[in-house]
Write a protein that holds these residues in place. Structure first.
Motif, PDB file in Angstrom:
ATOM      1  N   ASP A  68       4.932  -2.473   1.915  1.00 29.09           N
ATOM      2  CA  ASP A  68       4.645  -3.798   1.380  1.00 29.09           C
ATOM      3  C   ASP A  68       3.458  -3.677   0.433  1.00 29.09           C
ATOM      4  O   ASP A  68       3.090  -2.577   0.021  1.00 29.09           O
ATOM      5  CB  ASP A  68       4.372  -4.815   2.508  1.00 29.09           C
ATOM      6  CG  ASP A  68       3.252  -4.361   3.444  1.00 29.09           C
ATOM      7  OD1 ASP A  68       2.245  -3.802   2.941  1.00 29.09           O
ATOM      8  OD2 ASP A  68       3.372  -4.565   4.656  1.00 29.09           O
ATOM      9  N   GLU A  69       2.854  -4.798   0.084  1.00 27.43           N
ATOM     10  CA  GLU A  69       1.774  -4.798  -0.902  1.00 27.43           C
ATOM     11  C   GLU A  69       0.551  -3.997  -0.467  1.00 27.43           C
ATOM     12  O   GLU A  69      -0.212  -3.518  -1.289  1.00 27.43           O
ATOM     13  CB  GLU A  69       1.347  -6.240  -1.193  1.00 27.43           C
ATOM     14  CG  GLU A  69       2.378  -7.037  -1.987  1.00 27.43           C
ATOM     15  CD  GLU A  69       2.469  -6.564  -3.423  1.00 27.43           C
ATOM     16  OE1 GLU A  69       1.431  -6.147  -3.959  1.00 27.43           O
ATOM     17  OE2 GLU A  69       3.558  -6.584  -3.995  1.00 27.43           O
ATOM     18  N   THR A  70       0.355  -3.850   0.838  1.00 28.87           N
ATOM     19  CA  THR A  70      -0.888  -3.247   1.320  1.00 28.87           C
ATOM     20  C   THR A  70      -0.665  -1.981   2.131  1.00 28.87           C
ATOM     21  O   THR A  70      -1.635  -1.346   2.515  1.00 28.87           O
ATOM     22  CB  THR A  70      -1.662  -4.253   2.185  1.00 28.87           C
ATOM     23  OG1 THR A  70      -0.863  -4.616   3.311  1.00 28.87           O
ATOM     24  CG2 THR A  70      -2.005  -5.498   1.377  1.00 28.87           C
ATOM     25  N   GLN A  71       0.574  -1.616   2.425  1.00 26.97           N
ATOM     26  CA  GLN A  71       0.814  -0.502   3.342  1.00 26.97           C
ATOM     27  C   GLN A  71       1.842   0.459   2.774  1.00 26.97           C
ATOM     28  O   GLN A  71       2.882   0.044   2.245  1.00 26.97           O
ATOM     29  CB  GLN A  71       1.301  -1.036   4.697  1.00 26.97           C
ATOM     30  CG  GLN A  71       1.321   0.025   5.781  1.00 26.97           C
ATOM     31  CD  GLN A  71       1.626  -0.579   7.142  1.00 26.97           C
ATOM     32  OE1 GLN A  71       2.021  -1.734   7.234  1.00 26.97           O
ATOM     33  NE2 GLN A  71       1.457   0.194   8.189  1.00 26.97           N
ATOM     34  N   SER A  72       1.524   1.757   2.878  1.00 24.33           N
ATOM     35  CA  SER A  72       2.430   2.794   2.400  1.00 24.33           C
ATOM     36  C   SER A  72       2.399   3.960   3.389  1.00 24.33           C
ATOM     37  O   SER A  72       1.412   4.173   4.091  1.00 24.33           O
ATOM     38  CB  SER A  72       2.004   3.292   1.013  1.00 24.33           C
ATOM     39  OG  SER A  72       1.951   2.233   0.082  1.00 24.33           O
ATOM     40  N   ASN A  73       3.502   4.710   3.439  1.00 20.14           N
ATOM     41  CA  ASN A  73       3.585   5.910   4.267  1.00 20.14           C
ATOM     42  C   ASN A  73       3.600   7.137   3.364  1.00 20.14           C
ATOM     43  O   ASN A  73       4.347   7.182   2.381  1.00 20.14           O
ATOM     44  CB  ASN A  73       4.861   5.894   5.115  1.00 20.14           C
ATOM     45  CG  ASN A  73       4.748   4.956   6.295  1.00 20.14           C
ATOM     46  OD1 ASN A  73       3.669   4.475   6.608  1.00 20.14           O
ATOM     47  ND2 ASN A  73       5.871   4.683   6.939  1.00 20.14           N
ATOM     48  N   TRP A  74       2.794   8.128   3.716  1.00 19.50           N
ATOM     49  CA  TRP A  74       2.680   9.358   2.936  1.00 19.50           C
ATOM     50  C   TRP A  74       3.176  10.532   3.762  1.00 19.50           C
ATOM     51  O   TRP A  74       3.012  10.566   4.985  1.00 19.50           O
ATOM     52  CB  TRP A  74       1.227   9.612   2.550  1.00 19.50           C
ATOM     53  CG  TRP A  74       0.595   8.526   1.749  1.00 19.50           C
ATOM     54  CD1 TRP A  74       0.042   7.367   2.216  1.00 19.50           C
ATOM     55  CD2 TRP A  74       0.462   8.487   0.329  1.00 19.50           C
ATOM     56  NE1 TRP A  74      -0.432   6.613   1.177  1.00 19.50           N
ATOM     57  CE2 TRP A  74      -0.189   7.275  -0.005  1.00 19.50           C
ATOM     58  CE3 TRP A  74       0.826   9.353  -0.694  1.00 19.50           C
ATOM     59  CZ2 TRP A  74      -0.487   6.920  -1.295  1.00 19.50           C
ATOM     60  CZ3 TRP A  74       0.523   9.013  -1.988  1.00 19.50           C
ATOM     61  CH2 TRP A  74      -0.124   7.800  -2.286  1.00 19.50           C
TER      62      TRP A  74
END
Length: 452
Positions: A167-173
């Motif tokens: 979403d706008e504030t969360q990402s998975n790396w």
């Protein structure tokens, strides 16, 4: 990586990069004319004064362009060779697994693959939508969906990771598990472009190395910063360089002397089979005896692979701990001319007599002529040594960490003509446990002996 984010419109503000992108899109979409804009070449007078339009006579004296029959010959010319990128993408569409493995193990760069357009990265995971790294300031570049996989071409950079935007504030790396060069940063595993760190000491890897009889596995390489001057093969490869290894691992990346290349051959669930020369009932049932096939796999598969990519220095050794130490000692007897040195840390020298009556490595050395090779053995632990069952092996006392068996092996080797400090070394670390942390603390000793 809280500073790493994907450029996108925020409900209350616009990122600078997004503003520029949006402005570009507006400028393109405002034109209703499907043709590209024509550059303003000035008035007719301007043009006539700047360009010399040749006369008909001039044209008639130009180079003969050939007849229509000559031009028709062009139709018979072959098409230009497809680019490395196009060829690779086509091969991946045909057989993704086979082509991915071929590139990982056989090409100079591995993954990411060097092409004319940049570096190709691929993934068959549906989880990731973008790739980010130093090449784009960790902003993120969308992956292209293809037939069963996703890909992108990235520019030169050092590190990169795959990314899934939630979403706008969360990402998975996540690191690329197929990258040739890899390592760790403060956020965990990370992938590198091999060309960007070639001048530094670093880790590399190859995949699914094995034979029909020896399980396939990963082979990991500690590549020194300069030209390798010595090379040592080590067993239990996943425990040698990785900070998340069992008991902290051997930390060989911290103790490797300059110029030493270390090739770690991963173990598999068939570890007992691969690392032992005979069977024993140590696990409750008869197991073991596959060392000849395992050592042949290293000789015929691993060593040519390493030589292809890095060359092979004149000085080559082998090293392991516990059962890995046992199979290294067995190589000293069966592949003597292939190695200059072997090291066994806490080696299981009593294998064969634990709950069976088969020949141990002690028995084999006692029966053989002195092999022309240098040998290091050690152990931790301590205790009283005894042979209460009369099988000739002093493994029935309360000694720990294979202390008694290695003391017995030391006596056999010295009796065979090995000379302490010249071609033989034995070290006892009183009370040291049987684990990777203890081996990491004293691995500098066999490495120093090897490099003498």
């Amino acid at each position: 990586m809280d500073t790493m984010k994907i450029c996108r419109t925020h409900p209350t503000r616009t990122e600078p990069a997004c503003t520029i992108l949006a402005l570009c899109l507006v400028l393109v979409s405002c034109s209703s004319d499907p043709d590209p804009p024509v550059q303003d070449m000035g008035t007719q007078e301007d043009v006539s004064s700047s360009v010399d339009f040749s006369t008909q006579d001039d044209l008639s004296t130009s180079e003969d362009l050939g007849t229509s029959e000559d031009l028709s010959d062009l139709e018979d010319l072959p098409d230009p060779d497809p680019s490395v990128l196009d060829q690779t993408l086509d091969a991946l569409r045909q057989d993704f697994e086979a082509e991915r493995l071929r590139i990982a193990n056989e090409t100079e760069s591995g993954w990411p693959l060097a092409t004319e357009q940049g570096y190709l990265v691929v993934t068959d995971s549906t989880e990731f939508t973008h790739i980010a790294g130093d090449f784009d300031g960790w902003q993120g570049q969308a992956l292209t969906q293809d037939t069963g996989f996703r890909w992108a071409v990235i520019s030169e950079g050092r590190a990169y990771k795959f990314l899934r935007i939630q979403d706008e504030t969360q990402s998975n790396w996540a690191a690329d598990i197929w990258s040739r060069a890899y390592g760790w940063d403060e956020n965990g595993p990370i992938s590198y472009l091999r060309s960007s760190i070639a001048s530094e000491a670093h880790r590399e890897r190859f995949f699914q190395i094995g034979t029909q009889t020896v399980s396939r596995r990963t082979v990991r390489v500690w590549v020194p910063s300069g030209e390798p001057t010595a090379l040592i093969y080590a067993h239990d490869g996943q425990n040698l360089f990785e900070p998340d290894a069992i008991n902290g691992g051997w930390r060989l990346n911290e103790s490797a002397p300059e110029g030493l290349m270390i090739v770690g051959v991963d173990n598999t669930p068939e570890r007992f089979q691969d690392y032992t020369h005979t069977t024993d009932n140590a696990t409750g049932s008869s197991v073991g005896g596959g060392a000849d096939a395992y050592l042949a796999m290293i000789k015929d598969q691993v060593r040519p692979l390493i030589a292809q990519h890095y060359g092979e220095p004149a000085k080559v050794g082998m090293m392991g701990s516990s059962l890995g130490g046992l199979v290294s000692l067995y190589a000293a007897l069966t592949q003597t001319s292939d190695y200059d040195f072997v090291a066994s840390l806490s080696g299981t020298a009593g294998w064969g007599s634990i709950d069976a009556q088969n020949q141990t490595i002690i028995d084999l050395f006692e029966a053989a002529a002195k092999p022309e090779i240098r040998i290091y053995i050690d152990s931790g632990g301590f205790g009283d040594c005894a042979d209460s069952d009369g099988d000739g092996i002093e493994d029935d006392g309360d000694g720990t960490d294979n202390y008694c068996e290695n003391k017995q092996l030391e006596a056999v080797l010295l009796n065979k003509g090995f000379v302490a400090g010249v071609d033989f070394w034995h070290w006892h670390e009183p009370g040291a446990p049987h684990n990777e942390s203890a081996w990491a603390d004293r691995v500098f000793r066999p490495l120093a002996a090897f490099l003498e």
